[in-house]
Design a protein around this motif. Structure first.
Motif, PDB file in Angstrom:
ATOM      1  N   MET A   1       0.846  -1.170   0.000  1.00 40.84           N
ATOM      2  CA  MET A   1       0.000   0.000   0.000  1.00 40.84           C
ATOM      3  C   MET A   1       0.894   1.235   0.000  1.00 40.84           C
ATOM      4  SD  MET A   1      -3.466   0.113   1.539  1.00 40.84           S
ATOM      5  CE  MET A   1      -4.627   1.312   1.157  1.00 40.84           C
ATOM      6  N   ASP A   2       0.533   2.200  -0.794  1.00 41.72           N
ATOM      7  CA  ASP A   2       1.343   3.390  -0.988  1.00 41.72           C
ATOM      8  C   ASP A   2       1.128   4.356   0.182  1.00 41.72           C
ATOM      9  OD1 ASP A   2       2.980   5.251  -2.110  1.00 41.72           O
ATOM     10  OD2 ASP A   2       1.532   5.922  -3.610  1.00 41.72           O
ATOM     11  N   THR A   3       2.202   4.781   0.832  1.00 38.35           N
ATOM     12  CA  THR A   3       2.089   5.710   1.958  1.00 38.35           C
ATOM     13  C   THR A   3       1.637   7.092   1.492  1.00 38.35           C
ATOM     14  OG1 THR A   3       4.431   6.217   1.758  1.00 38.35           O
ATOM     15  CG2 THR A   3       3.809   4.533   3.348  1.00 38.35           C
ATOM     16  N   GLN A   4       1.944   7.430   0.254  1.00 38.56           N
ATOM     17  CA  GLN A   4       1.527   8.726  -0.282  1.00 38.56           C
ATOM     18  C   GLN A   4      -0.002   8.827  -0.318  1.00 38.56           C
ATOM     19  OE1 GLN A   4       3.736  11.050  -0.761  1.00 38.56           O
ATOM     20  NE2 GLN A   4       2.209  12.562  -1.303  1.00 38.56           N
ATOM     21  N   VAL A   5      -0.676   7.708  -0.629  1.00 39.64           N
ATOM     22  CA  VAL A   5      -2.145   7.691  -0.649  1.00 39.64           C
ATOM     23  C   VAL A   5      -2.681   7.976   0.744  1.00 39.64           C
ATOM     24  CG1 VAL A   5      -4.162   6.223  -1.053  1.00 39.64           C
ATOM     25  CG2 VAL A   5      -2.226   6.122  -2.614  1.00 39.64           C
ATOM     26  N   TRP A   6      -2.086   7.334   1.760  1.00 40.27           N
ATOM     27  CA  TRP A   6      -2.538   7.560   3.134  1.00 40.27           C
ATOM     28  C   TRP A   6      -2.290   9.008   3.573  1.00 40.27           C
ATOM     29  CZ3 TRP A   6      -5.761   4.743   5.780  1.00 40.27           C
ATOM     30  CH2 TRP A   6      -5.903   3.410   5.456  1.00 40.27           C
ATOM     31  N   ILE A   7      -1.150   9.551   3.207  1.00 39.76           N
ATOM     32  CA  ILE A   7      -0.848  10.935   3.579  1.00 39.76           C
ATOM     33  C   ILE A   7      -1.858  11.881   2.947  1.00 39.76           C
ATOM     34  CG2 ILE A   7       0.846  12.786   3.286  1.00 39.76           C
ATOM     35  CD1 ILE A   7       3.038  10.619   3.572  1.00 39.76           C
ATOM     36  N   GLU A   8      -2.168  11.659   1.686  1.00 44.37           N
ATOM     37  CA  GLU A   8      -3.150  12.504   0.991  1.00 44.37           C
ATOM     38  C   GLU A   8      -4.538  12.360   1.624  1.00 44.37           C
ATOM     39  OE1 GLU A   8      -4.207  15.464  -1.396  1.00 44.37           O
ATOM     40  OE2 GLU A   8      -2.168  14.664  -1.260  1.00 44.37           O
ATOM     41  N   PHE A   9      -4.905  11.120   1.967  1.00 46.69           N
ATOM     42  CA  PHE A   9      -6.195  10.882   2.616  1.00 46.69           C
ATOM     43  C   PHE A   9      -6.264  11.618   3.943  1.00 46.69           C
ATOM     44  CE2 PHE A   9      -8.496   8.416   5.825  1.00 46.69           C
ATOM     45  CZ  PHE A   9      -9.778   8.531   5.316  1.00 46.69           C
ATOM     46  N   LEU A  10      -5.193  11.547   4.746  1.00 48.25           N
ATOM     47  CA  LEU A  10      -5.180  12.220   6.045  1.00 48.25           C
ATOM     48  C   LEU A  10      -5.249  13.740   5.889  1.00 48.25           C
ATOM     49  CD1 LEU A  10      -2.561  10.024   7.942  1.00 48.25           C
ATOM     50  CD2 LEU A  10      -5.038  10.084   8.287  1.00 48.25           C
ATOM     51  N   LYS A  11      -4.585  14.267   4.856  1.00 47.26           N
ATOM     52  CA  LYS A  11      -4.647  15.709   4.609  1.00 47.26           C
ATOM     53  C   LYS A  11      -6.065  16.151   4.273  1.00 47.26           C
ATOM     54  CE  LYS A  11       0.044  16.489   2.886  1.00 47.26           C
ATOM     55  NZ  LYS A  11       0.848  16.809   1.701  1.00 47.26           N
ATOM     56  N   GLN A  12      -6.777  15.349   3.484  1.00 46.42           N
ATOM     57  CA  GLN A  12      -8.113  15.738   3.043  1.00 46.42           C
ATOM     58  C   GLN A  12      -9.176  15.517   4.118  1.00 46.42           C
ATOM     59  OE1 GLN A  12      -8.953  13.643  -0.568  1.00 46.42           O
ATOM     60  NE2 GLN A  12      -7.334  14.678  -1.725  1.00 46.42           N
ATOM     61  N   GLU A  60      -8.500  -6.905  -0.473  1.00 47.06           N
ATOM     62  CA  GLU A  60      -7.489  -6.853  -1.530  1.00 47.06           C
ATOM     63  C   GLU A  60      -6.116  -6.504  -0.958  1.00 47.06           C
ATOM     64  OE1 GLU A  60      -8.689  -4.147  -4.599  1.00 47.06           O
ATOM     65  OE2 GLU A  60     -10.588  -5.188  -4.915  1.00 47.06           O
ATOM     66  N   VAL A  61      -6.099  -5.540  -0.036  1.00 45.79           N
ATOM     67  CA  VAL A  61      -4.839  -5.124   0.571  1.00 45.79           C
ATOM     68  C   VAL A  61      -4.243  -6.281   1.377  1.00 45.79           C
ATOM     69  CG1 VAL A  61      -3.807  -3.608   2.312  1.00 45.79           C
ATOM     70  CG2 VAL A  61      -5.371  -2.665   0.609  1.00 45.79           C
ATOM     71  N   VAL A  62      -5.084  -6.956   2.158  1.00 45.29           N
ATOM     72  CA  VAL A  62      -4.600  -8.088   2.954  1.00 45.29           C
ATOM     73  C   VAL A  62      -4.062  -9.181   2.036  1.00 45.29           C
ATOM     74  CG1 VAL A  62      -5.344  -9.961   4.487  1.00 45.29           C
ATOM     75  CG2 VAL A  62      -6.067  -7.618   4.947  1.00 45.29           C
ATOM     76  N   SER A  63      -4.782  -9.461   0.968  1.00 43.44           N
ATOM     77  CA  SER A  63      -4.348 -10.485   0.011  1.00 43.44           C
ATOM     78  C   SER A  63      -3.027 -10.096  -0.651  1.00 43.44           C
ATOM     79  CB  SER A  63      -5.423 -10.692  -1.049  1.00 43.44           C
ATOM     80  OG  SER A  63      -5.011 -11.627  -1.995  1.00 43.44           O
ATOM     81  N   THR A  64      -2.909  -8.840  -1.036  1.00 46.10           N
ATOM     82  CA  THR A  64      -1.673  -8.365  -1.669  1.00 46.10           C
ATOM     83  C   THR A  64      -0.497  -8.466  -0.704  1.00 46.10           C
ATOM     84  OG1 THR A  64      -2.929  -6.834  -3.043  1.00 46.10           O
ATOM     85  CG2 THR A  64      -0.582  -6.387  -2.794  1.00 46.10           C
ATOM     86  N   VAL A  65      -0.691  -8.043   0.533  1.00 43.41           N
ATOM     87  CA  VAL A  65       0.384  -8.112   1.528  1.00 43.41           C
ATOM     88  C   VAL A  65       0.775  -9.565   1.773  1.00 43.41           C
ATOM     89  CG1 VAL A  65       0.930  -7.724   3.967  1.00 43.41           C
ATOM     90  CG2 VAL A  65      -0.156  -5.922   2.630  1.00 43.41           C
ATOM     91  N   GLU A  68       2.780 -10.840  -1.250  1.00 45.23           N
ATOM     92  CA  GLU A  68       4.121 -10.258  -1.262  1.00 45.23           C
ATOM     93  C   GLU A  68       4.996 -10.881  -0.182  1.00 45.23           C
ATOM     94  OE1 GLU A  68       3.644  -6.031  -0.926  1.00 45.23           O
ATOM     95  OE2 GLU A  68       2.848  -5.840  -2.949  1.00 45.23           O
ATOM     96  N   THR A  69       4.414 -11.153   0.979  1.00 38.36           N
ATOM     97  CA  THR A  69       5.165 -11.767   2.071  1.00 38.36           C
ATOM     98  C   THR A  69       5.601 -13.182   1.704  1.00 38.36           C
ATOM     99  OG1 THR A  69       3.929 -10.456   3.681  1.00 38.36           O
ATOM    100  CG2 THR A  69       5.096 -12.384   4.522  1.00 38.36           C
ATOM    101  N   VAL A  70       4.682 -13.958   1.121  1.00 30.00           N
ATOM    102  CA  VAL A  70       5.015 -15.325   0.712  1.00 30.00           C
ATOM    103  C   VAL A  70       6.107 -15.303  -0.349  1.00 30.00           C
ATOM    104  CG1 VAL A  70       4.116 -17.364  -0.493  1.00 30.00           C
ATOM    105  CG2 VAL A  70       2.798 -16.331   1.364  1.00 30.00           C
ATOM    106  N   ASP A  71       5.998 -14.394  -1.315  1.00 24.74           N
ATOM    107  CA  ASP A  71       7.021 -14.285  -2.359  1.00 24.74           C
ATOM    108  C   ASP A  71       8.381 -13.910  -1.767  1.00 24.74           C
ATOM    109  OD1 ASP A  71       5.183 -14.951  -4.301  1.00 24.74           O
ATOM    110  OD2 ASP A  71       4.841 -12.881  -4.952  1.00 24.74           O
TER     111      ASP A  71
END
Length: 148
Positions: A1-12, A60-65, A68-71
């Motif tokens: 998950m992109d930290t930039q998305v979270w930062i933008e969400f928190l700003k808004q 989706e985020v949990v599945s992606t993480v 990525e962890t298994v890989d």
């Protein structure tokens, strides 16, 4: 998950999040037991719904993480196989299975199967198909056992 998305969400949405947290702390301090936790869950769910995060997105985020962890673990285990091949010990068991042990890896397989169960640093990481790297690791372990 992109930290930039979270930062933008928190700003808004910082004001709504702040109000939600204040209400949450008031509820947790004032209301008792089951009602308190029910209200806390409702407030958190309301914030999540307001923010546009759906359960599908969370899934989706949990599945992606997880993927990525298994890989990452698989890549690390493969690298470890190459490094520890000289230290690996091959043991043939009476039931037709074999075990290959190295300081950080353990493989358990059957001579009739093209899969091995892999444990990395004592943690089972599943059944893997035997590829060139794994077969080389097994062969090196056999050679180590034969040379001693």
């Amino acid at each position: 998950m992109d930290t930039q998305v979270w930062i933008e969400f928190l700003k808004q949405n910082w004001l709504v999040i702040a109000i939600g947290l204040v209400v949450l702390f008031i509820v947790l301090n004032v209301v008792r037991t089951v009602v308190k936790w029910a209200l806390a869950v409702l407030i958190i769910a309301g914030l999540l719904i307001y923010s546009g995060i759906s359960l599908d997105k969370i899934g989706e985020v949990v599945s992606t993480v997880k993927d990525e962890t298994v890989d990452t673990i698989k890549t690390e285990a493969m690298n470890m196989m190459m490094k520890e091949a000289k230290e690996a010990k091959y043991t043939s068991n009476e039931d037709g299975t074999y075990t290959v042990k190295a300081p950080n890896l353990e493989l358990v397989g059957s001579s009739t199967s093209r899969e091995v169960e892999v444990s990395f640093r004592g943690v089972p990481v599943g059944k893997w198909d035997i590829n060139d790297t794994i077969q080389g690791f097994i062969n090196d372990a056999r050679n180590n056992a034969g040379s001693k």
